[in-house]
Structures are given as C-alpha cells and as structure tokens.
Design a protein around this motif. Structure first.
Motif, PDB file in Angstrom:
ATOM      1  N   VAL A 137    -117.554 -64.050   5.415  1.00 44.35           N
ATOM      2  CA  VAL A 137    -116.170 -64.528   5.380  1.00 44.35           C
ATOM      3  C   VAL A 137    -115.495 -64.011   4.115  1.00 44.35           C
ATOM      4  CG1 VAL A 137    -114.641 -66.536   5.298  1.00 44.35           C
ATOM      5  CG2 VAL A 137    -116.741 -66.607   6.683  1.00 44.35           C
ATOM      6  N   LEU A 138    -114.381 -63.321   4.278  1.00 50.57           N
ATOM      7  CA  LEU A 138    -113.561 -62.921   3.137  1.00 50.57           C
ATOM      8  C   LEU A 138    -112.454 -63.957   3.011  1.00 50.57           C
ATOM      9  CD1 LEU A 138    -113.208 -60.694   0.986  1.00 50.57           C
ATOM     10  CD2 LEU A 138    -111.629 -59.557   2.541  1.00 50.57           C
ATOM     11  N   ARG A 139    -112.571 -64.841   2.026  1.00 47.85           N
ATOM     12  CA  ARG A 139    -111.679 -65.990   1.920  1.00 47.85           C
ATOM     13  C   ARG A 139    -110.271 -65.568   1.492  1.00 47.85           C
ATOM     14  NH1 ARG A 139    -114.159 -71.308   2.068  1.00 47.85           N
ATOM     15  NH2 ARG A 139    -112.031 -71.897   1.506  1.00 47.85           N
ATOM     16  N   GLU A 140    -109.277 -65.940   2.301  1.00 48.76           N
ATOM     17  CA  GLU A 140    -107.887 -65.632   1.950  1.00 48.76           C
ATOM     18  C   GLU A 140    -107.462 -66.377   0.700  1.00 48.76           C
ATOM     19  OE1 GLU A 140    -105.020 -66.009   5.005  1.00 48.76           O
ATOM     20  OE2 GLU A 140    -106.128 -64.806   6.466  1.00 48.76           O
ATOM     21  N   ASP A 141    -107.991 -67.605   0.514  1.00 49.74           N
ATOM     22  CA  ASP A 141    -107.614 -68.385  -0.665  1.00 49.74           C
ATOM     23  C   ASP A 141    -108.368 -67.937  -1.916  1.00 49.74           C
ATOM     24  OD1 ASP A 141    -110.007 -69.278   0.357  1.00 49.74           O
ATOM     25  OD2 ASP A 141    -109.575 -71.415   0.134  1.00 49.74           O
ATOM     26  N   ALA A 142    -109.155 -66.884  -1.791  1.00 50.66           N
ATOM     27  CA  ALA A 142    -109.812 -66.297  -2.953  1.00 50.66           C
ATOM     28  C   ALA A 142    -109.597 -64.785  -2.964  1.00 50.66           C
ATOM     29  CB  ALA A 142    -111.299 -66.622  -2.951  1.00 50.66           C
ATOM     30  N   GLY A 202    -107.302 -58.630 -14.060  1.00 51.69           N
ATOM     31  CA  GLY A 202    -108.561 -59.137 -13.536  1.00 51.69           C
ATOM     32  C   GLY A 202    -108.897 -60.504 -14.098  1.00 51.69           C
ATOM     33  N   PHE A 203    -108.616 -60.688 -15.376  1.00 49.08           N
ATOM     34  CA  PHE A 203    -108.840 -61.992 -16.027  1.00 49.08           C
ATOM     35  C   PHE A 203    -107.988 -63.065 -15.362  1.00 49.08           C
ATOM     36  CE2 PHE A 203    -108.165 -65.298 -19.119  1.00 49.08           C
ATOM     37  CZ  PHE A 203    -109.341 -65.389 -19.851  1.00 49.08           C
ATOM     38  N   ASP A 204    -106.693 -62.794 -15.214  1.00 46.95           N
ATOM     39  CA  ASP A 204    -105.775 -63.782 -14.636  1.00 46.95           C
ATOM     40  C   ASP A 204    -106.125 -64.087 -13.182  1.00 46.95           C
ATOM     41  OD1 ASP A 204    -104.445 -63.774 -17.051  1.00 46.95           O
ATOM     42  OD2 ASP A 204    -102.848 -62.432 -16.380  1.00 46.95           O
ATOM     43  N   ALA A 205    -106.512 -63.066 -12.428  1.00 49.82           N
ATOM     44  CA  ALA A 205    -106.855 -63.272 -11.023  1.00 49.82           C
ATOM     45  C   ALA A 205    -108.083 -64.163 -10.885  1.00 49.82           C
ATOM     46  CB  ALA A 205    -107.101 -61.927 -10.342  1.00 49.82           C
ATOM     47  N   MET A 206    -109.076 -63.954 -11.717  1.00 49.78           N
ATOM     48  CA  MET A 206    -110.268 -64.796 -11.659  1.00 49.78           C
ATOM     49  C   MET A 206    -109.964 -66.224 -12.074  1.00 49.78           C
ATOM     50  SD  MET A 206    -113.363 -65.195 -10.859  1.00 49.78           S
ATOM     51  CE  MET A 206    -114.063 -63.570 -10.619  1.00 49.78           C
ATOM     52  N   GLU A 207    -109.097 -66.392 -13.058  1.00 51.10           N
ATOM     53  CA  GLU A 207    -108.664 -67.739 -13.444  1.00 51.10           C
ATOM     54  C   GLU A 207    -107.990 -68.444 -12.272  1.00 51.10           C
ATOM     55  OE1 GLU A 207    -108.313 -69.157 -17.370  1.00 51.10           O
ATOM     56  OE2 GLU A 207    -110.197 -68.700 -16.330  1.00 51.10           O
ATOM     57  N   TRP A 208    -107.154 -67.704 -11.529  1.00 52.25           N
ATOM     58  CA  TRP A 208    -106.452 -68.296 -10.377  1.00 52.25           C
ATOM     59  C   TRP A 208    -107.443 -68.672  -9.283  1.00 52.25           C
ATOM     60  CZ3 TRP A 208    -105.945 -67.069  -5.211  1.00 52.25           C
ATOM     61  CH2 TRP A 208    -104.948 -67.761  -4.512  1.00 52.25           C
ATOM     62  N   GLU A 231    -119.681 -66.362   1.690  1.00 50.63           N
ATOM     63  CA  GLU A 231    -118.238 -66.466   1.451  1.00 50.63           C
ATOM     64  C   GLU A 231    -117.880 -65.651   0.208  1.00 50.63           C
ATOM     65  OE1 GLU A 231    -116.217 -70.149   2.775  1.00 50.63           O
ATOM     66  OE2 GLU A 231    -118.151 -71.073   2.344  1.00 50.63           O
ATOM     67  N   ILE A 232    -116.988 -64.697   0.439  1.00 53.95           N
ATOM     68  CA  ILE A 232    -116.687 -63.684  -0.577  1.00 53.95           C
ATOM     69  C   ILE A 232    -115.222 -63.764  -0.997  1.00 53.95           C
ATOM     70  CG2 ILE A 232    -116.821 -61.210  -1.107  1.00 53.95           C
ATOM     71  CD1 ILE A 232    -119.490 -62.341  -0.254  1.00 53.95           C
ATOM     72  N   GLY A 233    -114.971 -63.559  -2.298  1.00 53.99           N
ATOM     73  CA  GLY A 233    -113.605 -63.414  -2.803  1.00 53.99           C
ATOM     74  C   GLY A 233    -113.317 -61.940  -3.098  1.00 53.99           C
ATOM     75  N   PHE A 234    -112.053 -61.630  -3.304  1.00 55.09           N
ATOM     76  CA  PHE A 234    -111.679 -60.234  -3.572  1.00 55.09           C
ATOM     77  C   PHE A 234    -110.509 -60.162  -4.536  1.00 55.09           C
ATOM     78  CE2 PHE A 234    -109.115 -56.420  -2.354  1.00 55.09           C
ATOM     79  CZ  PHE A 234    -110.006 -55.463  -2.837  1.00 55.09           C
ATOM     80  N   ILE A 235    -110.630 -59.299  -5.539  1.00 50.33           N
ATOM     81  CA  ILE A 235    -109.536 -58.999  -6.469  1.00 50.33           C
ATOM     82  C   ILE A 235    -109.292 -57.496  -6.375  1.00 50.33           C
ATOM     83  CG2 ILE A 235    -108.733 -59.033  -8.852  1.00 50.33           C
ATOM     84  CD1 ILE A 235    -110.783 -61.268  -9.391  1.00 50.33           C
ATOM     85  N   SER A 265    -109.292 -71.799 -10.283  1.00 50.61           N
ATOM     86  CA  SER A 265    -108.454 -73.014 -10.257  1.00 50.61           C
ATOM     87  C   SER A 265    -108.307 -73.582  -8.854  1.00 50.61           C
ATOM     88  CB  SER A 265    -107.065 -72.703 -10.828  1.00 50.61           C
ATOM     89  OG  SER A 265    -106.342 -71.841  -9.962  1.00 50.61           O
ATOM     90  N   GLY A 266    -108.509 -72.741  -7.831  1.00 51.57           N
ATOM     91  CA  GLY A 266    -108.387 -73.214  -6.452  1.00 51.57           C
ATOM     92  C   GLY A 266    -109.620 -73.908  -5.934  1.00 51.57           C
ATOM     93  N   GLY A 267    -110.735 -73.800  -6.649  1.00 51.72           N
ATOM     94  CA  GLY A 267    -111.950 -74.489  -6.227  1.00 51.72           C
ATOM     95  C   GLY A 267    -112.565 -73.944  -4.951  1.00 51.72           C
ATOM     96  N   CYS A 268    -112.295 -72.720  -4.610  1.00 52.98           N
ATOM     97  CA  CYS A 268    -112.821 -72.128  -3.381  1.00 52.98           C
ATOM     98  C   CYS A 268    -114.341 -71.947  -3.487  1.00 52.98           C
ATOM     99  CB  CYS A 268    -112.141 -70.788  -3.129  1.00 52.98           C
ATOM    100  SG  CYS A 268    -112.636 -70.002  -1.595  1.00 52.98           S
TER     101      CYS A 268
END
Length: 357
Positions: A233-238, A249-255, A202-206, A258-261
């Motif tokens: 899986v490219l997680r939409e919630d991440a 980049g800092f703010d995006a990673m914080e967000w 499960e992967i996130g993307f910024i 915070s979602g606990g994905c």
C-alpha cells in the motif's frame, strides 16, 4: 664622491596628450608550432583537429610545443574551413540540488577528450526551450543534447530540417529519435522489491513535483505499479510532492510524522530528499531502520556517509552523459553508431533499511 644616478620618470599624460601604444606582440602561428615540434604544419593541423589520424607520441609533441609558445588555433577560420564549430549544445533545465551537474560534467569531459566544446543552456521554468534550441542552432552547434522526451514537435522538426544530430538523456522513448536512459519501472521495482522482501507493507513517499516534470512523474508511476504488483500500500496520507532539496525532505518527513500514519518505510525520490528526511527522524528520536526504513534513488557521493548510510538505487547518471557524448561524436564522424541499450542499475543496500518490526 659618487653622484646620484638620474632616473627618468615618465611624463604624466595631460588632456590632449596622445599615449604611445606599445608594440603589439605577434601571436604564435601554426608554422611556429610545427617548427618547434619538428613536424609539418599539416601534422600540427591534424593533431589539433583530427587527433585520431596521427600517433599519440606525435600528438603529444605537438601539444607540448603549442603550450610552450602559447599557440591558440583560429577557431573561426577552422570552423569556416571544415564547416564545423566543434561545439555541442545542451539544453538541461534545473540545476541546484539535482544529479544533472554530474551528468553534464561527464558529458563535457567526454566531449572535450574528443576535441569538442560544450555550450550549455539551462532554461528556467518560464523560458522557452524551443527558442533556446533555435538559438543554439543559430550559434552553429554541430549537435544537440536534450533532456527527456517531452519537447514540442516544432523542436524535433527544426532539428531534422537543419540536419542537426541530437540525442535525448534520461528517457527510453525513442519515438522521436535516439536516446540514452534506463528503465524507470525497473528502477522502482528494485526498491519496492527490497522493502517487500523485508516485510514492509505500508509505504510512504517523498518525491518531486510531478507536474511538468516527466522524471518525477515516471518515478511515482513506477513506484505505484511496483507497489500494486507486490500487494503493498502506498499511503496517500504519507505521500508528499515537493521541490528537491535537503530542507524540503526534512519538512516533508515532519509533515508525515505529524499525521501519525502507520507506515514502516518511506521511499524518497532522490538522495537530497532522503538526507533531509533522515535528519528529521534523527532530530525526533526515531530510530532508523528499527522504527522506520528509508530508501532512495540516485546514489549520490554523500549517500554512504549519511546517518545511517543510505540504501539507494545507483542510477547511471554519469554514464548517460558519457554515452551521449560518444554517440554524437560517432554520428559527427559518420561512424553510424548502434542504438543505445537501456543502462543497468544496482541497488546499494546500506543500513537505512531493515526488517519490519
């Protein structure tokens, strides 16, 4: 007893008093350079405009003589005689935290080495790129460099009507003309295959905003296809789209945090975003790569010096600028250059990625 010498002081000007102009110093001429270098004026002219026609030793002697007496060629006269301005225009939007300055610097340096000057236009989002192209042509540029493939048909039509050679950077879409770029789908596959081989699922993307940015759009599209091919899986919630920058980049990673994905890896659209993301994780006490792997694109100079050193895909950013310059100069010198092949890439594996825990 010695008398004090008299010192003549200039009479101050008063209203109505005319100032006497100092004699104008004659500018050094081409003949002056020839005399000092011990060559003919024709050799001087060729050394400055067609250096490939004479030996390197003679060219250096002419350049040293020109520098010694401060000779500056008459650009207007030269342009009229040769019907060339020896300038190349470039329309490159979005500077700041991007890799475009590296690409433009390489373009400018390669052109300068061949006797050409770069005239740069950096339009903002609201500026009409078509008018900028028209203005550069009106300024008499010999050729043009464009970024990407999405230009109005009137731009390409204008260039062809005027007979202005052009090349496009950061694209492989050659349907509109010559281009210099790399395979975005392959770039994404190299990053995703690396993470998949490490066991991440499960992967996130910024990344950058995909609207009106074909490079950001191509990067996300390539990642999506690569993820599907490897069964990840490219997680939409991440997934976050934002401006390219450290703070973003800092703010995006914080967000994302915070979602606990439940992701185990994050891919960033460029190294600026990744640097901000790593700072956010470090501040939050999240261990990289033990708890979360981070990978990126571009391989900027600072990437090996981040904490931890960043795994990132080395893109041929400098090479694109250099090849574009060489291609255009070849066209201008009627050398019929060959089509440019897709440029190679390499994944720089460093300590920001590791096996899934």
């Amino acid at each position: 007893m010695l008398s004090k010498p008299m010192i003549e002081r200039p009479t101050p000007l008063t209203p109505g008093t005319a100032a006497v102009a100092s004699p104008r110093v004659r500018a050094a001429s081409l003949d002056d350079v020839a005399a000092l270098a011990g060559v003919s004026s024709g050799t001087v002219s060729r050394a400055l405009s067609r250096p490939e026609m004479i030996s390197e030793a003679t060219r250096q002697r002419v350049l040293e003589a020109a520098n010694r007496i401060g000779y500056v060629p008459n650009g207007a006269a030269r342009a009229m005689a040769l019907r060339r301005t020896f300038t190349v225009g470039a329309v490159i939007p979005r500077f700041g935290t991007s890799s475009f300055p590296t690409m433009v610097q390489a373009l400018e340096a390669e052109l300068a080495e061949r006797g050409y000057t770069l005239l740069l236009a950096a339009p903002g989002n609201k500026q009409n790129q078509t008018e900028m192209v028209r203005t550069l042509i009106a300024r008499g540029v010999d050729a043009l460099v464009l970024l990407g493939s999405r230009y109005p048909q009137e731009v390409i039509g204008l260039l062809r009507t005027q007979g202005t050679p052009f090349v496009r950077l950061w694209t492989q879409d050659d349907s509109l003309g010559p281009c210099v770029g790399f395979d975005e789908a392959q770039a994404a596959a190299l990053v995703i295959d690396h993470l998949a081989d490490l066991g991440h699922h499960e992967i996130g993307f910024i990344g950058g905003y995909t609207k009106n940015n074909e490079r950001a759009e191509a990067r996300l599209s390539g990642l999506t296809r690569a993820v599907a091919r490897r069964g990840l899986v490219l997680r939409e919630d991440a997934t976050v789209e934002t401006e390219y920058g450290f703070q973003e980049g800092f703010d995006a990673m914080e967000w994302i945090r915070s979602g606990g994905c439940p992701i185990t890896a994050v891919v960033c659209g460029n190294d600026y975003l990744a640097a901000g993301a790593l700072a956010a994780l470090d501040q939050a006490g999240v261990s990289v790569p033990e708890q979360l792997s981070v990978a990126s694109f571009n391989d900027n100079d600072f990437a090996p010096f981040l904490h931890p050193p960043l795994t990132t895909l080395h893109l041929p950013i400098k090479e694109m600028g250099e090849l574009a310059a060489r291609y255009l100069v070849s066209v201008l010198q009627n050398q019929n250059p060959q089509p440019i092949a897709s440029l190679p890439m390499a994944l720089k594996v460093r300590r920001s990625t590791g096996p899934r825990k």
